[in-house]
Design an enzyme around this catalytic site. Structure first.
Site, PDB file in Angstrom:
ATOM      1  N   GLY A  47       0.829  -1.193   0.000  1.00  0.00           N
ATOM      2  CA  GLY A  47       0.000   0.000   0.000  1.00  0.00           C
ATOM      3  C   GLY A  47       0.868   1.249   0.000  1.00  0.00           C
ATOM      4  N   GLN A  52       2.842   9.936   1.484  1.00  0.00           N
ATOM      5  CA  GLN A  52       4.156   9.295   1.345  1.00  0.00           C
ATOM      6  C   GLN A  52       4.882   9.709   0.073  1.00  0.00           C
ATOM      7  OE1 GLN A  52       2.495   5.155   2.248  1.00  0.00           O
ATOM      8  NE2 GLN A  52       4.556   5.038   3.111  1.00  0.00           N
ATOM      9  N   CYS A  91       6.798  -0.267   7.088  1.00  0.00           N
ATOM     10  CA  CYS A  91       6.312   0.916   6.372  1.00  0.00           C
ATOM     11  C   CYS A  91       7.391   1.373   5.403  1.00  0.00           C
ATOM     12  CB  CYS A  91       6.006   2.026   7.379  1.00  0.00           C
ATOM     13  SG  CYS A  91       5.458   3.550   6.599  1.00  0.00           S
ATOM     14  N   LEU A  92       6.996   1.667   4.173  1.00  0.00           N
ATOM     15  CA  LEU A  92       7.962   2.139   3.180  1.00  0.00           C
ATOM     16  C   LEU A  92       8.602   3.463   3.604  1.00  0.00           C
ATOM     17  CD1 LEU A  92       6.003   1.387  -0.124  1.00  0.00           C
ATOM     18  CD2 LEU A  92       7.941   0.098   0.811  1.00  0.00           C
ATOM     19  N   HIS A 133      -3.313   1.117   8.629  1.00  0.00           N
ATOM     20  CA  HIS A 133      -1.973   1.694   8.455  1.00  0.00           C
ATOM     21  C   HIS A 133      -2.005   2.885   7.491  1.00  0.00           C
ATOM     22  CE1 HIS A 133       2.527   1.321   8.099  1.00  0.00           C
ATOM     23  NE2 HIS A 133       2.249   1.989   6.982  1.00  0.00           N
ATOM     24  N   GLU A 134      -2.682   2.705   6.354  1.00  0.00           N
ATOM     25  CA  GLU A 134      -2.708   3.778   5.354  1.00  0.00           C
ATOM     26  C   GLU A 134      -3.535   4.970   5.847  1.00  0.00           C
ATOM     27  OE1 GLU A 134      -0.561   3.501   3.167  1.00  0.00           O
ATOM     28  OE2 GLU A 134      -0.238   1.344   3.242  1.00  0.00           O
ATOM     29  N   HIS A 137      -1.529   7.226   7.876  1.00  0.00           N
ATOM     30  CA  HIS A 137      -0.719   8.155   7.077  1.00  0.00           C
ATOM     31  C   HIS A 137      -1.512   9.418   6.727  1.00  0.00           C
ATOM     32  CE1 HIS A 137       3.055   6.147   6.419  1.00  0.00           C
ATOM     33  NE2 HIS A 137       2.500   5.045   5.960  1.00  0.00           N
TER      34      HIS A 137
END
Ligand code: ZN
Length: 180
Positions: A47, A52, A91-92, A133-134, A137
Site C-alpha cells: 500500500g 508518502q 512501512c515504506l 496503516h494507510e 498516514h
C-alpha cells in the site's frame, strides 16, 4: 520503468500533517493513482498513501495480491473496529524497521472509489491492517506511534544509528527524526 515518485521517509514533515479531503475525482487524480501504484509496485509494497509521495490528500493505493490488481480508496473512514490482531508491520516510509503491532482485527470502512462511487465494506486481518496503516498516514501518524515503550526505544536507537552511519541528503531530514 523507473518510479515517478520518491517515497518520503521519517523525518520529512509531510508525513506528520493531516491530509485534506479529496473534493474532485478527475483525470489528474486518476493519473496520480496510476503513478503511485507504479511507485508502490517498484518499492515493493502492499500500500502507499498520498502523503508518502508528498501529496496532502486523503487517498491511498493498494494491492494485496488477490488478483484484482491495484485499488484506490478515497476519503476513507473507519466507522467501526473490533477484535485484536497482531501483525509484523513495516512501512515504506520507515525503511528497514518492522514491529509486531496489535490493532483491531476487523474494521468497517466507508469511502469513495476512483469512479466516484461510495463504497462501504468490512475488512479483516491483513486487509484491515493495511487500511488502518494507510489511514494513519492520512492523519499524519506513522507506525512509530503504535509501538510500545520498549519497541519505541529500540526504534529510536536504530534510527539514530542509521543517521550516524549513513547521513542522507539534509533536504529530506529534520534535525531529529520526528520521534517523540
Ligand atoms: Zn506506511
Amino acid at each position: 520503468m523507473s518510479s515517478p515518485y520518491r517515497i518520503r521517509v521519517v523525518g520529512d514533515p509531510v508525513l506528520r500533517q493531516r491530509a485534506d479531503e479529496v473534493t474532485d475525482i478527475d483525470e489528474r487524480l486518476v493519473r496520480l493513482c496510476s503513478d503511485m501504484l507504479a511507485t508502490m509496485y517498484e518499492a515493493p509494497g502492499l500500500g502507499l498513501a498520498a502523503p508518502q509521495v508528498g501529496i496532502q490528500k486523503r487517498f491511498f493505493v493498494y494491492d494485496l495480491g488477490a488478483g484484482d490488481g491495484g485499488q484506490v480508496l478515497i476519503n476513507p473512514v473507519i466507522t467501526e473496529g473490533d477484535g485484536e490482531w497482531e501483525y509484523h508491520e513495516g512501512c515504506l516510509s520507515v525503511p528497514g524497521l518492522s514491529f509486531d503491532i496489535v490493532r483491531p482485527k476487523r474494521v468497517h470502512v466507508t469511502g469513495t472509489d476512483l469512479d466516484g462511487n461510495e463504497v462501504d465494506f468490512e475488512a479483516d486481518e491483513l486487509f484491515s491492517r493495511l487500511i488502518q496503516h494507510e489511514l494513519d498516514h492520512l492523519d499524519g501518524v506513522l507506525l512509530l506511534e503504535r509501538l510500545d515503550d520498549e519497541q519505541r526505544r529500540d526504534a529510536k536507537r536504530q534510527l539514530r544509528q542509521r543517521v550516524m552511519d549513513a547521513p542522507e541528503p539534509t533536504s529530506t531530514r529534520g534535525p531529529f527524526l520526528g520521534l517523540r
